[in-house]
Motif scaffolding. Structure first.
Motif, PDB file in Angstrom:
ATOM      1  N   ILE A 168       0.225 -10.027  -3.576  1.00 21.80           N
ATOM      2  CA  ILE A 168       1.101 -10.895  -4.363  1.00 21.80           C
ATOM      3  C   ILE A 168       1.052 -10.496  -5.832  1.00 21.80           C
ATOM      4  O   ILE A 168       2.085 -10.430  -6.504  1.00 21.80           O
ATOM      5  N   ALA A 169      -0.147 -10.206  -6.335  1.00 23.22           N
ATOM      6  CA  ALA A 169      -0.280  -9.764  -7.729  1.00 23.22           C
ATOM      7  C   ALA A 169       0.446  -8.442  -7.943  1.00 23.22           C
ATOM      8  O   ALA A 169       1.087  -8.240  -8.981  1.00 23.22           O
ATOM      9  N   TYR A 170       0.363  -7.532  -6.978  1.00 23.99           N
ATOM     10  CA  TYR A 170       1.055  -6.247  -7.119  1.00 23.99           C
ATOM     11  C   TYR A 170       2.568  -6.455  -7.158  1.00 23.99           C
ATOM     12  O   TYR A 170       3.260  -5.822  -7.959  1.00 23.99           O
ATOM     13  N   LEU A 171       3.089  -7.319  -6.308  1.00 29.31           N
ATOM     14  CA  LEU A 171       4.528  -7.557  -6.303  1.00 29.31           C
ATOM     15  C   LEU A 171       4.994  -8.179  -7.614  1.00 29.31           C
ATOM     16  O   LEU A 171       6.105  -7.903  -8.081  1.00 29.31           O
ATOM     17  N   ILE A 172       4.157  -9.010  -8.222  1.00 30.93           N
ATOM     18  CA  ILE A 172       4.543  -9.666  -9.465  1.00 30.93           C
ATOM     19  C   ILE A 172       4.371  -8.733 -10.665  1.00 30.93           C
ATOM     20  O   ILE A 172       5.251  -8.623 -11.516  1.00 30.93           O
ATOM     21  N   MET A 173       3.227  -8.031 -10.750  1.00 30.93           N
ATOM     22  CA  MET A 173       2.899  -7.253 -11.948  1.00 30.93           C
ATOM     23  C   MET A 173       3.015  -5.742 -11.768  1.00 30.93           C
ATOM     24  O   MET A 173       2.921  -5.007 -12.744  1.00 30.93           O
ATOM     25  N   GLY A 174       3.206  -5.259 -10.568  1.00 30.37           N
ATOM     26  CA  GLY A 174       3.195  -3.822 -10.313  1.00 30.37           C
ATOM     27  C   GLY A 174       4.299  -3.044 -10.986  1.00 30.37           C
ATOM     28  O   GLY A 174       4.098  -1.913 -11.429  1.00 30.37           O
ATOM     29  N   LYS A 187      -2.928   3.782 -10.143  1.00 30.45           N
ATOM     30  CA  LYS A 187      -2.765   3.879  -8.691  1.00 30.45           C
ATOM     31  C   LYS A 187      -4.066   3.507  -7.994  1.00 30.45           C
ATOM     32  O   LYS A 187      -4.072   2.706  -7.059  1.00 30.45           O
ATOM     33  N   LEU A 188      -5.173   4.053  -8.465  1.00 27.11           N
ATOM     34  CA  LEU A 188      -6.476   3.734  -7.883  1.00 27.11           C
ATOM     35  C   LEU A 188      -6.831   2.263  -8.102  1.00 27.11           C
ATOM     36  O   LEU A 188      -7.340   1.601  -7.191  1.00 27.11           O
ATOM     37  N   ILE A 189      -6.539   1.747  -9.278  1.00 26.63           N
ATOM     38  CA  ILE A 189      -6.840   0.337  -9.565  1.00 26.63           C
ATOM     39  C   ILE A 189      -6.051  -0.580  -8.639  1.00 26.63           C
ATOM     40  O   ILE A 189      -6.605  -1.526  -8.072  1.00 26.63           O
ATOM     41  N   TRP A 190      -4.770  -0.307  -8.434  1.00 29.28           N
ATOM     42  CA  TRP A 190      -3.979  -1.155  -7.545  1.00 29.28           C
ATOM     43  C   TRP A 190      -4.443  -1.053  -6.100  1.00 29.28           C
ATOM     44  O   TRP A 190      -4.435  -2.058  -5.377  1.00 29.28           O
ATOM     45  N   ILE A 191      -4.849   0.130  -5.665  1.00 30.02           N
ATOM     46  CA  ILE A 191      -5.365   0.259  -4.299  1.00 30.02           C
ATOM     47  C   ILE A 191      -6.631  -0.568  -4.132  1.00 30.02           C
ATOM     48  O   ILE A 191      -6.804  -1.264  -3.124  1.00 30.02           O
ATOM     49  N   LEU A 242       0.823  -1.208   0.000  1.00 29.90           N
ATOM     50  CA  LEU A 242       0.000   0.000   0.000  1.00 29.90           C
ATOM     51  C   LEU A 242       0.858   1.259   0.000  1.00 29.90           C
ATOM     52  O   LEU A 242       0.613   2.192  -0.771  1.00 29.90           O
ATOM     53  N   ILE A 243       1.899   1.288   0.802  1.00 25.51           N
ATOM     54  CA  ILE A 243       2.799   2.447   0.837  1.00 25.51           C
ATOM     55  C   ILE A 243       3.536   2.598  -0.487  1.00 25.51           C
ATOM     56  O   ILE A 243       3.698   3.710  -1.009  1.00 25.51           O
ATOM     57  N   ASP A 244       3.968   1.481  -1.078  1.00 30.21           N
ATOM     58  CA  ASP A 244       4.667   1.533  -2.365  1.00 30.21           C
ATOM     59  C   ASP A 244       3.755   2.071  -3.461  1.00 30.21           C
ATOM     60  O   ASP A 244       4.190   2.845  -4.305  1.00 30.21           O
ATOM     61  N   ILE A 245       2.497   1.675  -3.436  1.00 32.02           N
ATOM     62  CA  ILE A 245       1.540   2.189  -4.423  1.00 32.02           C
ATOM     63  C   ILE A 245       1.364   3.691  -4.262  1.00 32.02           C
ATOM     64  O   ILE A 245       1.374   4.443  -5.232  1.00 32.02           O
ATOM     65  N   LEU A 246       1.201   4.148  -3.035  1.00 29.24           N
ATOM     66  CA  LEU A 246       0.960   5.571  -2.794  1.00 29.24           C
ATOM     67  C   LEU A 246       2.168   6.437  -3.152  1.00 29.24           C
ATOM     68  O   LEU A 246       1.997   7.584  -3.567  1.00 29.24           O
ATOM     69  N   ARG A 247       3.372   5.906  -3.021  1.00 28.03           N
ATOM     70  CA  ARG A 247       4.572   6.687  -3.292  1.00 28.03           C
ATOM     71  C   ARG A 247       5.045   6.605  -4.736  1.00 28.03           C
ATOM     72  O   ARG A 247       5.908   7.377  -5.142  1.00 28.03           O
ATOM     73  N   SER A 248       4.495   5.697  -5.524  1.00 21.48           N
ATOM     74  CA  SER A 248       4.973   5.471  -6.891  1.00 21.48           C
ATOM     75  C   SER A 248       4.189   6.278  -7.913  1.00 21.48           C
ATOM     76  O   SER A 248       3.036   6.638  -7.685  1.00 21.48           O
ATOM     77  N   ASP A 249       4.844   6.533  -9.035  1.00 18.84           N
ATOM     78  CA  ASP A 249       4.189   7.129 -10.196  1.00 18.84           C
ATOM     79  C   ASP A 249       3.947   6.019 -11.209  1.00 18.84           C
ATOM     80  O   ASP A 249       4.808   5.170 -11.426  1.00 18.84           O
ATOM     81  N   PHE A 250       2.783   6.061 -11.841  1.00 21.95           N
ATOM     82  CA  PHE A 250       2.405   5.023 -12.784  1.00 21.95           C
ATOM     83  C   PHE A 250       2.270   5.613 -14.180  1.00 21.95           C
ATOM     84  O   PHE A 250       2.055   6.807 -14.346  1.00 21.95           O
ATOM     85  N   LYS A 251       2.382   4.744 -15.195  1.00 22.52           N
ATOM     86  CA  LYS A 251       2.239   5.172 -16.587  1.00 22.52           C
ATOM     87  C   LYS A 251       0.859   5.756 -16.840  1.00 22.52           C
ATOM     88  O   LYS A 251       0.717   6.770 -17.500  1.00 22.52           O
ATOM     89  N   ASP A 252      -0.154   5.119 -16.314  1.00 18.89           N
ATOM     90  CA  ASP A 252      -1.540   5.577 -16.451  1.00 18.89           C
ATOM     91  C   ASP A 252      -1.974   6.131 -15.096  1.00 18.89           C
ATOM     92  O   ASP A 252      -1.732   5.513 -14.054  1.00 18.89           O
ATOM     93  N   SER A 253      -2.601   7.277 -15.085  1.00 19.41           N
ATOM     94  CA  SER A 253      -2.967   7.915 -13.822  1.00 19.41           C
ATOM     95  C   SER A 253      -4.001   7.116 -13.035  1.00 19.41           C
ATOM     96  O   SER A 253      -4.093   7.251 -11.820  1.00 19.41           O
ATOM     97  N   ASN A 254      -4.762   6.276 -13.695  1.00 20.36           N
ATOM     98  CA  ASN A 254      -5.772   5.477 -13.003  1.00 20.36           C
ATOM     99  C   ASN A 254      -5.201   4.209 -12.375  1.00 20.36           C
ATOM    100  O   ASN A 254      -5.883   3.574 -11.574  1.00 20.36           O
TER     101      ASN A 254
END
Length: 69
Positions: free
Chosen positions: A54-60, A38-42, A24-36
């Motif tokens: 586990i899916a986030y660690l593999i595909m994030g 971040k919300l999708i991963w949360i 959760l912290i990694d998602i909030l601190r990261s920038d993504f290619k698509d602006s949506n």
């Protein structure tokens, strides 16, 4: 349940909690290619409790923006 099983499940829960908070912290601190993304991963982390982190660690990493210096 014996004492060993309780300790095992408490340890497993602690490890899972740390993994969940890390993701959760990694998602909030990261920038993504698509602006949506971040919300999708949360949403994935919150609603897919076991599979989400586990899916986030593999595909994030593939969805994060890369900056070349």
């Amino acid at each position: 349940m014996g004492g060993g099983a309780i300790i095992f499940f408490l340890l497993l829960s602690l490890i899972y909690g740390i993994l969940w908070i890390y993701c959760l912290i990694d998602i909030l601190r990261s920038d993504f290619k698509d602006s949506n993304m971040k919300l999708i991963w949360i949403v994935v982390i919150l609603f897919a409790q076991v599979v989400g982190p586990i899916a986030y660690l593999i595909m994030g990493n593939s969805t994060k923006a890369t900056f070349k210096s």
